[in-house]
Design an enzyme around this catalytic site. Structure first.
Site, PDB file in Angstrom:
ATOM      1  N   THR A  39      -1.080   3.861 -11.938  1.00 55.38           N
ATOM      2  CA  THR A  39      -0.629   5.240 -12.127  1.00 55.38           C
ATOM      3  C   THR A  39      -0.099   5.466 -13.528  1.00 55.38           C
ATOM      4  OG1 THR A  39      -0.189   5.552  -9.801  1.00 55.38           O
ATOM      5  CG2 THR A  39       1.069   6.927 -11.276  1.00 55.38           C
ATOM      6  N   TYR A  52      -4.321  12.642  -8.625  1.00 48.84           N
ATOM      7  CA  TYR A  52      -4.635  12.002  -9.900  1.00 48.84           C
ATOM      8  C   TYR A  52      -5.499  10.785  -9.660  1.00 48.84           C
ATOM      9  CZ  TYR A  52      -1.208   8.408  -8.701  1.00 48.84           C
ATOM     10  OH  TYR A  52      -0.538   7.395  -8.065  1.00 48.84           O
ATOM     11  N   SER A  85      -4.125  -0.482  -8.575  1.00 47.71           N
ATOM     12  CA  SER A  85      -3.822  -1.863  -8.185  1.00 47.71           C
ATOM     13  C   SER A  85      -4.141  -2.135  -6.717  1.00 47.71           C
ATOM     14  CB  SER A  85      -2.375  -2.220  -8.500  1.00 47.71           C
ATOM     15  OG  SER A  85      -1.485  -1.595  -7.612  1.00 47.71           O
ATOM     16  N   THR A 118       1.676   0.134  -9.243  1.00 50.63           N
ATOM     17  CA  THR A 118       2.872  -0.347  -8.539  1.00 50.63           C
ATOM     18  C   THR A 118       2.565  -0.866  -7.130  1.00 50.63           C
ATOM     19  OG1 THR A 118       3.390   1.858  -7.698  1.00 50.63           O
ATOM     20  CG2 THR A 118       4.381   1.217  -9.812  1.00 50.63           C
ATOM     21  N   ASP A 119       1.425  -0.442  -6.548  1.00 46.26           N
ATOM     22  CA  ASP A 119       1.163  -0.788  -5.140  1.00 46.26           C
ATOM     23  C   ASP A 119       1.156  -2.303  -4.902  1.00 46.26           C
ATOM     24  OD1 ASP A 119       0.958   1.885  -4.631  1.00 46.26           O
ATOM     25  OD2 ASP A 119      -1.214   1.910  -4.345  1.00 46.26           O
ATOM     26  N   LYS A 191       8.107  -3.373  -3.636  1.00 48.75           N
ATOM     27  CA  LYS A 191       7.996  -1.910  -3.605  1.00 48.75           C
ATOM     28  C   LYS A 191       8.450  -1.454  -2.224  1.00 48.75           C
ATOM     29  CE  LYS A 191       4.939   1.997  -4.494  1.00 48.75           C
ATOM     30  NZ  LYS A 191       3.645   2.498  -4.967  1.00 48.75           N
ATOM     31  N   GLU A 309      14.002 -18.702  17.477  1.00 54.15           N
ATOM     32  CA  GLU A 309      13.418 -18.263  18.750  1.00 54.15           C
ATOM     33  C   GLU A 309      12.074 -18.949  19.020  1.00 54.15           C
ATOM     34  OE1 GLU A 309      13.959 -14.077  20.280  1.00 54.15           O
ATOM     35  OE2 GLU A 309      14.081 -13.730  18.120  1.00 54.15           O
TER      36      GLU A 309
HETATM   37  N1  ASP Z   1      -2.200   3.385  -6.430  1.00 54.19           N
HETATM   38  C1  ASP Z   1      -1.482   3.199  -7.672  1.00 54.19           C
HETATM   39  C2  ASP Z   1      -1.655   1.753  -8.112  1.00 54.19           C
HETATM   40  O1  ASP Z   1      -1.058   0.877  -7.580  1.00 54.19           O
HETATM   41  C3  ASP Z   1      -0.059   3.557  -7.510  1.00 54.19           C
HETATM   42  C4  ASP Z   1       0.826   3.292  -8.701  1.00 54.19           C
HETATM   43  O2  ASP Z   1       0.467   2.717  -9.715  1.00 54.19           O
HETATM   44  O3  ASP Z   1       2.018   3.690  -8.625  1.00 54.19           O
HETATM   45  O4  ASP Z   1      -2.392   1.509  -8.988  1.00 54.19           O
END
Ligand code: ASP
Length: 356
Positions: A39, A52, A85, A118-119, A191, A309
């Site tokens: 992103t 986007y 990602s 970020t994913d 995340k 457990e």
């Molecule tokens: N789908 C995006 C990625 O992981 C989301 C992000 O970058 O925040 O590339």
């Protein structure tokens, strides 16, 4: 094939602006930016008001859009990939790892910053943390809002990631994630929110530091990662699947995975890594057929301890302690690639990163 874009900013030697920089003599610190997309490189599309496409802008453009960086570092950019990602894969992980190890071996840079979606950022960070051998800072950063959004967070995150990478105190902390003014160790970062800029948290541990445009502060000493492994030779990495537990769960999916040749199964178990009797029995049968089984938790925090457990000793299961299902999967792939398949040695490897 990796597309290499090299750009040097601030090529004329300049005096350091910050007396805690790695190279305080004459030249600014040398930072290599490895761009992979995400992103942070996203561009608005017509899908909806917030739609986007990740990976529309190159790493070079991202750097050029932050002129202040020329006072902070000499920057080279290499475009390793330009993807969201969610499409990150073993092949790109190995390219990143091999390039970083080469850069540190040849002393081509004082620090490395990776731009990334970020994913799955925590997964790439964790993979690299386990296979890169260096005390130079290696930092991942990204954005929750695309570069064309009002109040995009990418430029600030990238500036601060490079700021941390130029700081002498960043040495020895292993691979880090810098997002939203916060420095996380790859060992702990996760995340935790679909959209918030505060999404990265270091569950069970807390951040290792904080950054703003005027200061870098570490609040924890460099962590002794006692176990690092050779970079696996080639993709694909061994097949390890994550099984998400739920009420009323049956065994058929496990039987299918075993038939299909899976090397290891990570149970994203309920509570402290538990599941229904049919699932535990099927996992026990899988172990007897040579499949490694690690019990982790779907809860998102806390520890999965041995023999609480579930009888791990009797079943020859491994407990993940604090590693999430996705990080457990990666550690297993690295261990199996390096010939470690005994439950006892795998259990020992899961103990790395904290004192028992
Ligand atoms: N789908 C995006 C990625 O992981 C989301 C992000 O970058 O925040 O590339």
């Amino acid at each position: 094939m990796a597309l290499a874009i090299c750009m040097t900013m601030g090529s004329a030697p300049a005096k350091s602006m910050n007396n805690s920089n790695i190279n305080t003599a004459h030249a600014l610190p040398r930072i290599l930016v490895l761009a992979t997309g995400g992103t942070i490189s996203g561009k608005k599309n017509e899908m909806s008001a917030i739609g986007y496409n990740a990976g529309g802008v190159t790493g070079q453009q991202l750097i050029e859009d932050i002129p202040e960086l020329s006072k902070l570092a000499q920057i080279n950019v290499e475009q390793i990939a330009n993807i969201g990602s969610q499409d990150m894969n073993d092949d790109i992980w190995l390219r990143l790892a091999k390039r970083i190890q080469e850069v540190v071996a040849r002393n081509e840079a004082d620090g490395i910053v990776i731009t990334h979606g970020t994913d799955t950022m925590e997964e790439t960070a964790f993979f690299l943390d386990n296979v890169i051998h260096t005390d130079k800072p290696v930092i991942l950063t990204g954005a929750m809002r695309p570069s064309t959004a009002i109040s995009a967070d990418g430029p600030g995150n990238l500036y601060e990631a490079i700021e941390v990478a130029t700081n002498a105190k960043a040495k020895g902390h292993g691979v880090m994630i810098v997002m939203n003014d916060t420095i996380h160790s790859a060992r702990w970062a996760s995340k935790t929110h679909t959209t918030s800029v505060e999404t990265f948290q270091s569950i069970n541990a807390g951040p290792i530091g904080y950054v703003d445009p005027a200061s870098v502060r570490f609040v924890q000493p460099p962590m002794l990662m006692d176990k690092r492994y050779p970079i696996p030779a080639a993709a694909p990495l061994p097949r390890v699947e994550i099984l998400y537990a739920h009420s009323g769960m049956g065994a058929s999916i496990i039987n299918d995975l075993v038939k299909d040749g899976v090397k290891a199964i990570v149970l994203a178990g309920v509570g402290d890594g538990n599941s229904s009797k049919p699932v535990i029995d099927a996992l026990n049968r899988a172990v007897k057929q040579g499949v490694i089984v690690v019990r982790s938790s779907r809860t998102g925090s806390g520890f999965v301890n041995r023999n609480v457990e579930v009888d791990d000793d009797k079943n020859s299961f491994v407990a993940s302690y604090d590693l999430s299902p996705q990080k457990s999967r990666i550690l297993l792939q690295i261990l199996i690639s390096n010939g470690k398949t005994k439950p006892s040695e795998i259990q020992t490897a899961f103990e790395s990163g904290f004192e028992n």
